[in-house]
Design an enzyme around this catalytic site. Sequence first.
Site, PDB file in Angstrom:
ATOM      1  N   CYS A 272      33.135  36.269  51.944  1.00 33.58           N
ATOM      2  CA  CYS A 272      34.034  36.325  50.853  1.00 33.58           C
ATOM      3  C   CYS A 272      35.657  36.393  51.396  1.00 33.58           C
ATOM      4  O   CYS A 272      35.848  35.299  51.907  1.00 33.58           O
ATOM      5  CB  CYS A 272      33.745  37.525  50.128  1.00 33.58           C
ATOM      6  SG  CYS A 272      34.425  37.655  48.598  1.00 33.58           S
ATOM      7  N   HIS A 356      28.164  35.983  48.098  1.00 29.72           N
ATOM      8  CA  HIS A 356      27.598  37.131  48.762  1.00 29.72           C
ATOM      9  C   HIS A 356      26.222  36.891  49.049  1.00 29.72           C
ATOM     10  O   HIS A 356      25.505  37.269  48.145  1.00 29.72           O
ATOM     11  CB  HIS A 356      27.837  38.066  47.710  1.00 29.72           C
ATOM     12  CG  HIS A 356      29.232  38.431  47.529  1.00 29.72           C
ATOM     13  ND1 HIS A 356      29.696  39.879  47.619  1.00 29.72           N
ATOM     14  CD2 HIS A 356      30.560  38.062  47.128  1.00 29.72           C
ATOM     15  CE1 HIS A 356      31.062  40.085  47.411  1.00 29.72           C
ATOM     16  NE2 HIS A 356      31.545  38.877  47.306  1.00 29.72           N
ATOM     17  N   GLU A 358      24.235  38.905  50.807  1.00 31.90           N
ATOM     18  CA  GLU A 358      23.324  40.074  50.588  1.00 31.90           C
ATOM     19  C   GLU A 358      22.845  40.070  49.481  1.00 31.90           C
ATOM     20  O   GLU A 358      21.690  41.188  49.126  1.00 31.90           O
ATOM     21  CB  GLU A 358      24.286  41.260  51.054  1.00 31.90           C
ATOM     22  CG  GLU A 358      25.055  41.958  50.106  1.00 31.90           C
ATOM     23  CD  GLU A 358      26.150  40.924  49.504  1.00 31.90           C
ATOM     24  OE1 GLU A 358      26.704  41.246  48.237  1.00 31.90           O
ATOM     25  OE2 GLU A 358      26.655  40.127  50.056  1.00 31.90           O
TER      26      GLU A 358
END
Length: 381
Positions: A272, A356, A358
């Site tokens: 990011c 992202h 995760e």
Amino acid sequence: MLPSFPSAILALADGTVFRGYSIGASGHTIGEVVFNTAITGYQEILTDPSYSRQIVTLTYPHIGNYGVNPEDVEATKVHAAGLIIKDLPILASNFRKEHTLAHYLKQEKVVAIAGIDTRKLTRILREKGAQNGCILAGDNISEEAAIAAARGFPGLKGMDLAKVVSTKSSYEWRSSVWELKTDSHATIDAAELPYHVVAYDFGVKLNILRMLVARGCRLTVVPAQTPANEVLALNPDGVFLSNGPGDPEPCDYAIQAIKDVLETEIPVFGICLGHQLLALASGAKTLKMGHGHHGANHPVQDLDSGVVMITSQNHGFAVDEATLPANVRAIHKSLFDGTLQGIERTDKSAFSFQGHPEASPGPNDVAPLFDRFINEMAKRR
């Protein structure tokens, strides 16, 4: 008997006003109004530091129906400047629920509005781009005051927020991913974590740290403004550049630190804002997007394999592919608008991803990027 809520209004800088009701704290908030298309994950969205100074509109109509709990946070507090939804369900039900969304918003002092036409608002944001806005909640609310407040917000362009949301001091992290059977995050013994990674906190989400620990990383998390020489003195196996809010260009301290780290052979992985900062440190440029990417269903293609991943996204700035120098190549692109989503250095062990990884919309489509980082550290050994 149905609960009653105070009145609230949302005003945009273009003069558009929406009337609804308050589901959070009384008062006012200003920021950049964006829309997020995720169906679930409102607690993770609210606590994502990347949403600092942004008022989030959730396009899914029913928000709050599974409540909130202390495990599903991405930071120690809510970072979003405010919340806009269509409907707050009367009942919230989930076996992990501890509080309702409205209770949580009031507890966190978040100004929020419900009962407005979020479809109309989203269309405005799509056609005109992200708008500066103001939510006023409570008694004696004024449309004129709300519009003036919205127009007074300077906007995110040129705003350095990484140093604002970052940790103030370094800390160790060894907590792993959440497990259903225990409803908790196990803490791993340092002896069982073979790789030492220094993570720059530009607004890091906790699940990023957990996924690195789950892959064998002992983490030292450092403030955004930590010089490279202090990081290198820790003798890390790898350096991680986290997500975060705001415009990457003013973060000159981070850009210089990354340049210094790239002078070594230590593997670097950015996500990011970290992706944008790696690009800037490598000689590329960034740009402000119209309405950005915010959601959990964004298709991104791996340019080498052709594989399409479903990703979670939250960014209002992007790397300008036309400015990539000769030693940086594009490795991922958005299939929504063709914007650059990933890069790698051809002369260094350094790569990054705009989304992202995760998060779990795929649910595990992008997680292999963490494995690549581990493999890069293993090869260097």
